[in-house]
Design an enzyme around this catalytic site. Structure first.
Site, PDB file in Angstrom:
ATOM      1  N   GLU A  57       0.824  -1.214   0.000  1.00 27.41           N
ATOM      2  CA  GLU A  57       0.000   0.000   0.000  1.00 27.41           C
ATOM      3  C   GLU A  57       0.859   1.265   0.000  1.00 27.41           C
ATOM      4  O   GLU A  57       1.846   1.354   0.728  1.00 27.41           O
ATOM      5  CB  GLU A  57      -0.892  -0.012   1.251  1.00 27.41           C
ATOM      6  N   PRO A 110      -0.379   8.915  -1.861  1.00 28.89           N
ATOM      7  CA  PRO A 110       0.163   9.884  -2.826  1.00 28.89           C
ATOM      8  C   PRO A 110       1.014  10.944  -2.133  1.00 28.89           C
ATOM      9  O   PRO A 110       0.557  11.549  -1.161  1.00 28.89           O
ATOM     10  CB  PRO A 110      -1.091  10.519  -3.448  1.00 28.89           C
ATOM     11  N   THR A 115      -3.966   4.845  -1.543  1.00 28.70           N
ATOM     12  CA  THR A 115      -4.930   5.350  -0.556  1.00 28.70           C
ATOM     13  C   THR A 115      -5.647   6.601  -1.072  1.00 28.70           C
ATOM     14  O   THR A 115      -5.216   7.255  -2.030  1.00 28.70           O
ATOM     15  CB  THR A 115      -4.252   5.683   0.781  1.00 28.70           C
ATOM     16  N   ASP A 143     -12.920   8.542   7.442  1.00 27.84           N
ATOM     17  CA  ASP A 143     -13.123   9.349   8.650  1.00 27.84           C
ATOM     18  C   ASP A 143     -13.209  10.799   8.225  1.00 27.84           C
ATOM     19  O   ASP A 143     -12.666  11.182   7.198  1.00 27.84           O
ATOM     20  CB  ASP A 143     -11.934   9.185   9.597  1.00 27.84           C
ATOM     21  N   LYS A 199     -21.729  -5.946   4.089  1.00 31.82           N
ATOM     22  CA  LYS A 199     -20.855  -5.456   3.017  1.00 31.82           C
ATOM     23  C   LYS A 199     -20.590  -6.570   2.002  1.00 31.82           C
ATOM     24  O   LYS A 199     -20.595  -6.354   0.790  1.00 31.82           O
ATOM     25  CB  LYS A 199     -19.525  -4.923   3.600  1.00 31.82           C
TER      26      LYS A 199
HETATM   27  P1  FAD Z   1     -17.875   0.912   7.756  1.00 34.42           P
HETATM   28  O1  FAD Z   1     -17.817  -0.465   7.225  1.00 34.42           O
HETATM   29  O2  FAD Z   1     -18.938   1.809   7.239  1.00 34.42           O
HETATM   30  O3  FAD Z   1     -17.886   0.817   9.329  1.00 34.42           O
HETATM   31  C1  FAD Z   1     -17.670   1.961  10.140  1.00 34.42           C
HETATM   32  C2  FAD Z   1     -18.310   1.774  11.506  1.00 34.42           C
HETATM   33  O4  FAD Z   1     -19.711   1.837  11.394  1.00 34.42           O
HETATM   34  C3  FAD Z   1     -18.022   0.433  12.172  1.00 34.42           C
HETATM   35  O5  FAD Z   1     -17.960   0.646  13.556  1.00 34.42           O
HETATM   36  C4  FAD Z   1     -19.224  -0.411  11.807  1.00 34.42           C
HETATM   37  O6  FAD Z   1     -19.448  -1.431  12.761  1.00 34.42           O
HETATM   38  C5  FAD Z   1     -20.324   0.642  11.839  1.00 34.42           C
HETATM   39  N1  FAD Z   1     -21.423   0.379  10.882  1.00 34.42           N
HETATM   40  C6  FAD Z   1     -21.299  -0.034   9.600  1.00 34.42           C
HETATM   41  N2  FAD Z   1     -22.521  -0.117   9.017  1.00 34.42           N
HETATM   42  C7  FAD Z   1     -23.415   0.259   9.948  1.00 34.42           C
HETATM   43  C8  FAD Z   1     -24.837   0.387   9.983  1.00 34.42           C
HETATM   44  N3  FAD Z   1     -25.581   0.101   8.910  1.00 34.42           N
HETATM   45  N4  FAD Z   1     -25.426   0.800  11.155  1.00 34.42           N
HETATM   46  C9  FAD Z   1     -24.705   1.084  12.254  1.00 34.42           C
HETATM   47  N5  FAD Z   1     -23.351   0.978  12.291  1.00 34.42           N
HETATM   48  C10 FAD Z   1     -22.719   0.571  11.168  1.00 34.42           C
HETATM   49  N6  FAD Z   1      -9.324   5.747   5.336  1.00 34.42           N
HETATM   50  C11 FAD Z   1      -9.118   6.729   4.427  1.00 34.42           C
HETATM   51  O7  FAD Z   1      -9.548   7.867   4.634  1.00 34.42           O
HETATM   52  N7  FAD Z   1      -8.415   6.479   3.262  1.00 34.42           N
HETATM   53  C12 FAD Z   1      -7.930   5.252   2.953  1.00 34.42           C
HETATM   54  O8  FAD Z   1      -7.329   5.063   1.891  1.00 34.42           O
HETATM   55  C13 FAD Z   1      -8.140   4.192   3.894  1.00 34.42           C
HETATM   56  N8  FAD Z   1      -7.686   2.938   3.646  1.00 34.42           N
HETATM   57  C14 FAD Z   1      -7.967   1.924   4.538  1.00 34.42           C
HETATM   58  C15 FAD Z   1      -7.545   0.619   4.232  1.00 34.42           C
HETATM   59  C16 FAD Z   1      -7.814  -0.427   5.105  1.00 34.42           C
HETATM   60  C17 FAD Z   1      -7.382  -1.834   4.738  1.00 34.42           C
HETATM   61  C18 FAD Z   1      -8.500  -0.171   6.332  1.00 34.42           C
HETATM   62  C19 FAD Z   1      -8.756  -1.280   7.311  1.00 34.42           C
HETATM   63  C20 FAD Z   1      -8.910   1.117   6.649  1.00 34.42           C
HETATM   64  C21 FAD Z   1      -8.678   2.176   5.751  1.00 34.42           C
HETATM   65  N9  FAD Z   1      -9.101   3.484   6.015  1.00 34.42           N
HETATM   66  C22 FAD Z   1      -8.869   4.487   5.101  1.00 34.42           C
HETATM   67  C23 FAD Z   1      -9.749   3.814   7.301  1.00 34.42           C
HETATM   68  C24 FAD Z   1     -11.292   3.743   7.253  1.00 34.42           C
HETATM   69  O9  FAD Z   1     -11.797   4.708   6.352  1.00 34.42           O
HETATM   70  C25 FAD Z   1     -11.789   4.032   8.677  1.00 34.42           C
HETATM   71  O10 FAD Z   1     -11.387   3.017   9.557  1.00 34.42           O
HETATM   72  C26 FAD Z   1     -13.265   4.314   8.824  1.00 34.42           C
HETATM   73  O11 FAD Z   1     -13.496   4.835  10.139  1.00 34.42           O
HETATM   74  C27 FAD Z   1     -14.157   3.093   8.697  1.00 34.42           C
HETATM   75  O12 FAD Z   1     -14.246   2.691   7.394  1.00 34.42           O
HETATM   76  P2  FAD Z   1     -15.011   1.326   6.991  1.00 34.42           P
HETATM   77  O13 FAD Z   1     -15.000   1.273   5.526  1.00 34.42           O
HETATM   78  O14 FAD Z   1     -14.489   0.191   7.759  1.00 34.42           O
HETATM   79  O15 FAD Z   1     -16.488   1.726   7.514  1.00 34.42           O
END
Ligand code: FAD
Length: 336
Positions: free
Chosen positions: A18, A21, A50, A111, A184
């Site tokens: 990973e 930029p 990312t 976030d 998902k």
């Molecule tokens: P979600 O799957 O939407 O989950 C977020 C939270 O909401 C969890 O606590 C989940 O339990 C809860 N949730 C989900 N759906 C629901 C629902 N329907 N009702 C109630 N609660 C729910 N961030 C960046 O900004 N840029 C990046 O490039 C980036 N790359 C990443 C790569 C990896 C491999 C990982 C693990 C994380 C990355 N992140 C990145 C961080 C990520 O964006 C954050 O951790 C963010 O807070 C959660 O994203 P998610 O896609 O897991 O969210």
């Protein structure tokens, strides 16, 4: 990505790297050379680019993805976040990715941007704005499937120690996340990449929970554990704080013992991450014996530590004789 994984023999290992930029054109030029060297020497199955929260790095992320996919011919997975992003920005990102020949998207919620982290908005547009309709990553998964059918292979994020981005009733908890992870996958995600972790027991439990999940949703979905090579003592402290990944006491003691010497921290770090890889291979041998087993490395755009880890753990796939001749790992060793 899932087609490439499925084409590997069941005893094969693969890995992804990973990158984020850089901010300057000089940074881009350096990273391009580094990526080229790493791709030739290490042969990752794919690379990840990312995406800054709210689209803050949109243009630069696409620029880096273009270098990876088009110039270097690497299978590229573009990260895309959806919170605080207008539908127009998401549409543009997906169209641009498609135009570059990118077939893989890691669909994330993201976030809210921290004011000091990124000042540039790549497109010169408002990151948020009207029509914001994405709350969770699952909304983006559904949207991509609706708009693009099977064109994109979609990955999603998961957290072996529970997602800790905000407080919810159960705190940092796998139980809270699990139904949403199922959702998902059932909405169209093809593979899962995990948050970085050092706690092997937590990962083992997570893998087991997914495999035994009554929905059966995870049976054929690659689960790729995320590992971060240790660059220096302060950085690993900071990163694990941000990601809420716990470092088990026994590992912390090994790092504490050398914390004043960066070279030793790196070297102990390579030992620690290599041991994790070997232990995960054993776990995967039990849980996914019939499938190729993958690893994801958060490189922080650095070359040396991850190169040592993949070399030591025999993750580098065999190349053609010409490729083998071209490997000059000594070059890599002096590069960071
Ligand atoms: P979600 O799957 O939407 O989950 C977020 C939270 O909401 C969890 O606590 C989940 O339990 C809860 N949730 C989900 N759906 C629901 C629902 N329907 N009702 C109630 N609660 C729910 N961030 C960046 O900004 N840029 C990046 O490039 C980036 N790359 C990443 C790569 C990896 C491999 C990982 C693990 C994380 C990355 N992140 C990145 C961080 C990520 O964006 C954050 O951790 C963010 O807070 C959660 O994203 P998610 O896609 O897991 O969210």
């Amino acid at each position: 990505i899932t087609n490439k994984i499925a084409a590997l023999p069941p005893d094969a290992f693969y890995f992804s790297l990973e990158f984020f930029p850089p901010k300057t054109s000089m940074g881009f030029a350096n990273l391009r050379d580094r990526l080229d060297r790493m791709a030739r020497a290490l042969r990752p199955l794919f690379v990840n680019v990312t995406w800054g929260a709210g689209g803050s790095t949109a243009q630069k992320s696409l620029e880096l993805a273009e270098i990876c996919q088009r110039e270097l011919g690497l299978t590229t997975c573009l990260h895309l976040t959806c919170t605080n992003m207008s539908r127009a920005l998401i549409d543009k990102a997906l169209e641009d990715a498609k135009a570059l020949g990118i077939r893989n998207i890691l669909a994330l919620r993201g976030d809210p941007p921290r004011p000091t982290e990124y000042s540039e908005n790549g497109d010169g547009e408002s990151a948020g704005g009207d029509e914001v309709e994405f709350t969770y990553a699952v909304d983006l998964v559904r949207y991509i499937r609706k708009q693009y059918g099977d064109y994109f292979c979609i990955g999603v994020a998961a957290y072996p120690e529970g997602h800790a981005g905000e407080s919810h009733p159960l705190g940092q908890s796998l139980d809270h996340d699990l139904p949403h992870l199922v959702e998902k996958v059932q909405s169209g995600a093809d593979f899962i990449m995990t948050q970085l972790f050092f706690n092997l027991a937590a990962y083992e439990h997570f893998e087991q929970v997914l495999l035994e999940h009554p929905s059966g949703a995870f049976q054929n979905v690659p689960l790729i554990p995320g590992l971060m090579p240790i660059q220096n003592y302060q950085m690993i402290k900071r990163t694990t704080n941000l990601s809420h990944a716990r470092i088990p006491a026994a590992l912390m003691e090994r790092l504490d013992a050398v914390k004043k010497d960066d070279e030793q921290v790196k070297s102990v770090g390579v030992d620690i991450v290599s041991e994790l890889v070997e232990q995960i291979k054993i776990i995967k041998g039990r849980t996914r014996a019939d499938k190729a087993k993958g690893f994801h490395f958060y490189t922080l755009n650095l070359e040396k530590a991850v190169s040592f880890v993949v070399e030591r753990t025999n993750l580098i796939p065999p190349g053609t004789p010409e490729e083998e001749d071209a490997i000059v790992l000594e070059e890599v060793a002096v590069a960071d």
